[in-house]
Design a protein around this motif. Structure first.
Motif, short mmCIF file in Angstrom:
data_model
loop_
_atom_site.label_atom_id
_atom_site.label_comp_id
_atom_site.label_asym_id
_atom_site.label_seq_id
_atom_site.Cartn_x
_atom_site.Cartn_y
_atom_site.Cartn_z
N ALA A 39 0.84 -1.21 0.00
CA ALA A 39 0.00 0.00 0.00
C ALA A 39 0.86 1.25 0.00
O ALA A 39 0.57 2.23 -0.71
N LEU A 40 1.95 1.25 0.78
CA LEU A 40 2.84 2.40 0.81
C LEU A 40 3.53 2.60 -0.53
O LEU A 40 3.71 3.74 -0.98
N GLN A 41 3.90 1.51 -1.17
CA GLN A 41 4.52 1.62 -2.49
C GLN A 41 3.57 2.21 -3.51
O GLN A 41 3.94 3.08 -4.30
N ARG A 42 2.31 1.73 -3.52
CA ARG A 42 1.33 2.27 -4.47
C ARG A 42 1.08 3.75 -4.22
O ARG A 42 0.93 4.53 -5.16
N ARG A 43 1.04 4.12 -2.96
CA ARG A 43 0.80 5.53 -2.63
C ARG A 43 1.98 6.39 -3.08
O ARG A 43 1.79 7.48 -3.63
#
Length: 457
Positions: free
Chosen positions: A243-247
């Protein structure tokens, strides 16, 4: 987790899989050593020499005797006898190990090694496969039921602190290992997170240590709780990291990929043998293309030759957007996985309807499936290469080069004609029937071509 996230063929995925295999192998000598130096409590007249002699006898005698027994069972043709013999062997060796004061777990492993060393191991594996899931589930149910919940409720601050320290230490060490073995920097944290939990063999080794009084019962309970919690929290950490990578990618798209990607008229999903040839052909004609693949080793190899290939899973909408799908004209789906290709096509049709889609088809059913989805051009990956090879065979059989070329051209045209004619067939029985009819029709037409060849030039 790696299968679900298409990480098996990545650099990090291969490294993680190798480490997992090595961990399983490393558990065997640990179990053997613990079984020898810490025999089962309560075993009468334990003697180290007897234990070693029993292990050696099982390996030596079993290696030759089991082969003859399995050969006799194979001649009977009874699968039930195979399963019964395998389970009986495991139980028998376990009882022998217990009788000399050695852990039953060591006996089970020895039996497994003996069965795996025979030429019938594949048959045994297939026959025992239904039991594997059952026993694995039973194993984890047993572990779960043995958790000391009152200890967790009373000592949760210390247990959580130890869990955090344990996983943090593993993550730091694994990240350092990933750096030393030169895993791509963007994949190092994935490598560390996938291996950050405790392994299931910790339960086995810990239980044996408690039985042999190397650990107290309380220490064993602490170990079980920490390992079990690490197994539970590991998938959550991976989801959080994703999720952090996508954000981060959504907030900083330009930092992830070069700006010229947005102006490429063609996007190629998959840098394998199929996608590489398409990309080289377009590049030679002066058309820039953006190539996406999730195998970092392929990416680095192609970049050495000057091709612009980028790391990313084309089955993700955000990466298709970053790759410039809004500005591209053509999407070439050349991934090696059938289901992933269908997923990419679905995403593209839903979010980028202006894209013209060209796809790699694995076989005729897949070709029809792609056409049903509305793919403009679908090419069977082996078809043209097989035709060229067949043409060479015809020439070797004495056919003139021109005749062989014309024969192949007619064969190709007729094949595509029949393929298009049967595109609407969906029922499997009707499809098989039509395929047989088409084959016979094609053979008749090709025989006419052979008997009435065109004049050579």
């Amino acid at each position: 987790l790696m299968n679900d996230k298409n990480l098996i063929n990545t650099d990090a995925g291969k490294s993680v899989f190798g480490v997992l295999l090595f961990q399983d192998i490393a558990a065997i000598p640990l179990i053997i050593v613990i079984g020898l130096i810490a025999p089962v409590v309560g075993a009468a007249d334990f003697n180290g020499y007897k234990a070693v002699a029993a292990v050696v006898a099982v390996i030596v005698v079993g290696r030759y005797l089991i082969r003859y027994l399995l050969r006799w069972i194979a001649q009977t043709g009874s699968r039930e006898l195979f399963v019964g013999f395998a389970l009986l062997l495991v139980i028998g060796i376990m009882e022998l190990m217990i009788s000399v004061g050695v852990s039953a777990g060591l006996g089970a492993f020895l039996a497994g090694v003996l069965l795996a060393s025979s030429e019938y191991r594949h048959e045994l594996e297939a026959d025992l496969d239904p039991f594997r899931g059952l026993f694995l589930g039973l194993f984890f149910i047993t572990i779960g039921s043995s958790m000391d919940i009152p200890l967790l409720l009373s000592e949760w601050p210390r247990i959580l602190a130890l869990l955090a320290a344990y996983m943090l230490l593993k993550l730091v060490l694994l990240y350092a290992v990933a750096s030393m073995v030169r895993i791509e920097s963007r994949e190092r944290m994935t490598f560390a997170l996938l291996l950050g939990q405790g392994g299931e063999f910790a339960f086995v080794v810990g239980a044996m240590a408690v039985q042999g009084q190397l650990f107290t019962a309380t220490q064993g309970a602490w170990l079980n709780l920490i390992v079990a919690l690490s197994l539970a929290i590991s998938p959550l950490l991976i989801k959080l990291f994703d999720a952090l990578q996508r954000r981060r990618q959504a907030n900083q798209p330009a930092a992830e990929m070069d700006s010229d990607m947005h102006h490429s008229p063609v996007i190629i999903a998959g840098a394998g043998r199929f996608g590489q040839i398409v990309g080289r052909l377009l590049w030679s004609a002066g058309f820039k293309s953006t190539i996406l693949d999730h195998d970092s080793s392929i990416i680095e190899t192609l970049r050495k030759f000057g091709y612009k290939v980028y790391f990313g899973d084309a089955a993700r909408l955000d990466l298709l957007e970053i790759a410039g799908a809004k500005f591209a004209k053509i999407l070439v789906v050349a991934v090696d996985e059938r289901e992933m290709g269908l997923k990419i096509i679905g995403l593209a049709q839903q979010h980028f309807p202006h894209l013209r889609i060209v796809a790699r088809a694995f076989d005729v059913p897949h070709y029809y499936e792609l056409r049903k989805l509305g793919v403009e051009v679908a090419e069977r990956e082996m078809f043209e290469g097989s035709l060229k090879l067949g043409r060479e065979c015809l020439q070797m059989m004495g056919m003139h080069a021109y005749e062989a070329r014309e024969f192949i051209n007619v064969f190709r045209d007729k094949n595509y004609e029949l393929l298009s004619r049967n595109e609407t067939i969906r029922d499997d029985k009707d499809f098989v029937k039509l395929v047989r009819q088409n084959r016979e029709e094609l053979e008749r037409q090709m025989q006419i071509e052979v008997s009435h060849p065109k004049p050579t030039q």
